[in-house]
Design a protein around this motif. Structure first.
Motif, PDB file in Angstrom:
ATOM      1  N   MET A  54       0.754  -1.153   0.045  1.00 29.49           N
ATOM      2  CA  MET A  54      -0.015  -0.039   0.173  1.00 29.49           C
ATOM      3  C   MET A  54       0.856   1.243  -0.108  1.00 29.49           C
ATOM      4  N   LYS A  55       1.993   1.240   0.706  1.00 25.78           N
ATOM      5  CA  LYS A  55       2.780   2.474   0.861  1.00 25.78           C
ATOM      6  C   LYS A  55       3.374   2.761  -0.459  1.00 25.78           C
ATOM      7  N   LYS A  56       3.972   1.427  -1.232  1.00 19.30           N
ATOM      8  CA  LYS A  56       4.610   1.678  -2.468  1.00 19.30           C
ATOM      9  C   LYS A  56       3.593   2.278  -3.661  1.00 19.30           C
ATOM     10  N   LYS A  57       2.354   2.209  -3.533  1.00 18.49           N
ATOM     11  CA  LYS A  57       1.298   2.740  -4.244  1.00 18.49           C
ATOM     12  C   LYS A  57       0.937   3.979  -3.939  1.00 18.49           C
ATOM     13  N   ASN A  58       0.978   4.408  -2.808  1.00 21.67           N
ATOM     14  CA  ASN A  58       1.116   5.799  -2.643  1.00 21.67           C
ATOM     15  C   ASN A  58       2.326   6.654  -2.973  1.00 21.67           C
ATOM     16  N   CYS A  59       3.245   6.062  -2.456  1.00 21.92           N
ATOM     17  CA  CYS A  59       4.629   6.623  -2.992  1.00 21.92           C
ATOM     18  C   CYS A  59       4.479   7.035  -4.405  1.00 21.92           C
ATOM     19  N   PHE A  60       4.343   5.843  -5.309  1.00 17.32           N
ATOM     20  CA  PHE A  60       4.193   6.149  -6.538  1.00 17.32           C
ATOM     21  C   PHE A  60       3.242   7.153  -7.207  1.00 17.32           C
ATOM     22  N   ARG A  61       2.025   7.238  -6.544  1.00 19.34           N
ATOM     23  CA  ARG A  61       1.167   8.220  -6.858  1.00 19.34           C
ATOM     24  C   ARG A  61       1.562   9.567  -6.792  1.00 19.34           C
ATOM     25  N   ILE A  62       2.301   9.756  -5.344  1.00 20.27           N
ATOM     26  CA  ILE A  62       2.821  10.968  -5.204  1.00 20.27           C
ATOM     27  C   ILE A  62       4.014  11.298  -6.040  1.00 20.27           C
ATOM     28  N   THR A  63       4.641  10.699  -6.189  1.00 18.66           N
ATOM     29  CA  THR A  63       5.829  11.010  -7.562  1.00 18.66           C
ATOM     30  C   THR A  63       5.362  11.218  -8.870  1.00 18.66           C
ATOM     31  N   LEU A  64       4.098  10.450  -9.205  1.00 16.84           N
ATOM     32  CA  LEU A  64       3.448  10.905 -10.533  1.00 16.84           C
ATOM     33  C   LEU A  64       2.719  12.185 -10.457  1.00 16.84           C
ATOM     34  N   HIS A  65       2.434  12.422  -9.507  1.00 14.32           N
ATOM     35  CA  HIS A  65       1.701  13.759  -9.396  1.00 14.32           C
ATOM     36  C   HIS A  65       2.765  14.917  -9.369  1.00 14.32           C
ATOM     37  N   VAL A  66       4.146  14.759  -8.675  1.00 14.25           N
ATOM     38  CA  VAL A  66       5.154  15.655  -8.302  1.00 14.25           C
ATOM     39  C   VAL A  66       5.599  15.706  -9.884  1.00 14.25           C
ATOM     40  N   ILE A  67       5.780  14.698 -10.871  1.00 11.96           N
ATOM     41  CA  ILE A  67       6.302  14.884 -12.178  1.00 11.96           C
ATOM     42  C   ILE A  67       5.396  15.528 -12.934  1.00 11.96           C
ATOM     43  N   GLY A  68       4.130  15.016 -12.922  1.00 13.09           N
ATOM     44  CA  GLY A  68       3.026  15.902 -13.728  1.00 13.09           C
ATOM     45  C   GLY A  68       2.955  17.199 -13.542  1.00 13.09           C
ATOM     46  N   GLY A  69       3.150  17.597 -12.135  1.00 18.02           N
ATOM     47  CA  GLY A  69       2.971  18.986 -11.703  1.00 18.02           C
ATOM     48  C   GLY A  69       4.170  19.999 -12.422  1.00 18.02           C
ATOM     49  N   ILE A  70       5.459  19.174 -12.511  1.00 14.57           N
ATOM     50  CA  ILE A  70       6.833  19.840 -12.765  1.00 14.57           C
ATOM     51  C   ILE A  70       6.431  19.918 -14.599  1.00 14.57           C
ATOM     52  N   VAL A  71       6.000  18.917 -14.921  1.00 13.67           N
ATOM     53  CA  VAL A  71       5.913  18.932 -16.598  1.00 13.67           C
ATOM     54  C   VAL A  71       4.813  20.079 -16.842  1.00 13.67           C
ATOM     55  N   ILE A  72       3.663  20.119 -16.192  1.00 11.98           N
ATOM     56  CA  ILE A  72       2.504  21.106 -16.365  1.00 11.98           C
ATOM     57  C   ILE A  72       3.085  22.538 -16.312  1.00 11.98           C
ATOM     58  N   MET A  73       3.996  22.634 -15.144  1.00 10.45           N
ATOM     59  CA  MET A  73       4.808  24.153 -15.128  1.00 10.45           C
ATOM     60  C   MET A  73       5.621  24.359 -16.109  1.00 10.45           C
ATOM     61  N   ALA A  74       6.422  23.316 -16.599  1.00  7.75           N
ATOM     62  CA  ALA A  74       7.251  23.633 -17.750  1.00  7.75           C
ATOM     63  C   ALA A  74       6.499  24.088 -19.052  1.00  7.75           C
ATOM     64  N   LEU A  75       5.614  23.275 -19.274  1.00  4.46           N
ATOM     65  CA  LEU A  75       4.622  23.475 -20.602  1.00  4.46           C
ATOM     66  C   LEU A  75       3.986  24.757 -20.413  1.00  4.46           C
ATOM     67  N   PHE A  76       3.716  25.356 -19.047  1.00 14.53           N
ATOM     68  CA  PHE A  76       3.108  26.769 -18.880  1.00 14.53           C
ATOM     69  C   PHE A  76       4.267  27.638 -19.150  1.00 14.53           C
ATOM     70  N   VAL A  77       5.291  27.473 -18.646  1.00 12.63           N
ATOM     71  CA  VAL A  77       6.474  28.605 -18.734  1.00 12.63           C
ATOM     72  C   VAL A  77       6.752  28.674 -20.146  1.00 12.63           C
ATOM     73  N   ALA A  78       6.877  27.359 -20.917  1.00 16.75           N
ATOM     74  CA  ALA A  78       6.929  27.401 -22.353  1.00 16.75           C
ATOM     75  C   ALA A  78       5.909  28.301 -23.102  1.00 16.75           C
ATOM     76  N   ALA A  79       4.855  28.198 -22.827  1.00 11.16           N
ATOM     77  CA  ALA A  79       3.908  28.963 -23.380  1.00 11.16           C
ATOM     78  C   ALA A  79       3.890  30.472 -23.186  1.00 11.16           C
ATOM     79  N   ILE A  80       4.293  30.899 -21.875  1.00 12.92           N
ATOM     80  CA  ILE A  80       4.677  32.107 -21.577  1.00 12.92           C
ATOM     81  C   ILE A  80       5.732  32.776 -22.729  1.00 12.92           C
ATOM     82  N   MET A  81       6.715  32.053 -22.564  1.00 12.53           N
ATOM     83  CA  MET A  81       7.983  32.504 -23.355  1.00 12.53           C
ATOM     84  C   MET A  81       7.480  32.431 -24.798  1.00 12.53           C
TER      85      MET A  81
END
Length: 112
Positions: A1-28
């Motif tokens: 159960m902990k591995k699943k939650n850790c994977f989900r958190i990691t996926l959310h963090v990576i997804g957030g970074i990708v979304i932020m990078a795309l947002f900044v690229a759109a601004i640029m």
């Protein structure tokens, strides 16, 4: 159960970074497409676009993105939902009307 939650958190963090990078690229991209032709100012790089995004968020008070909306809005009003939990429909209507009247009275006092 902990591995699943850790994977989900990691996926959310990576997804957030990708979304932020795309947002900044759109601004640029929008800046470099519009601003130099309209004003004659120079083009910006990715890091300058990131700085503009952070500056905008700080100046407008929206520095929080999804995290701020999720925890801020629900956290602020959670006590209202807890207070209305055991009420009947009529009691909820009365409770809401009292809150709205209180808000409108505060607003009227503020405007004076």
């Amino acid at each position: 159960m902990k591995k699943k939650n850790c994977f989900r958190i990691t996926l959310h963090v990576i997804g957030g970074i990708v979304i932020m990078a795309l947002f900044v690229a759109a601004i640029m991209g929008l800046w470099n497409l519009l601003i130099p032709t309209i004003t004659g100012w120079s083009c910006i790089n990715y890091w300058q676009a990131l700085g503009l995004a952070v500056l905008f968020r700080l100046l407008t008070g929206h520095f929080g993105g999804h995290f701020g909306r999720h925890f801020g809005h629900r956290g602020r009003h959670r006590h209202l939902h807890e207070r209305m939990h055991g009420m009947s429909r009529e009691e909820r209507k009365e409770f809401i009307m009292k809150r709205l009247n209180k808000f409108s009275d505060e607003q009227a006092n503020y405007e004076e």
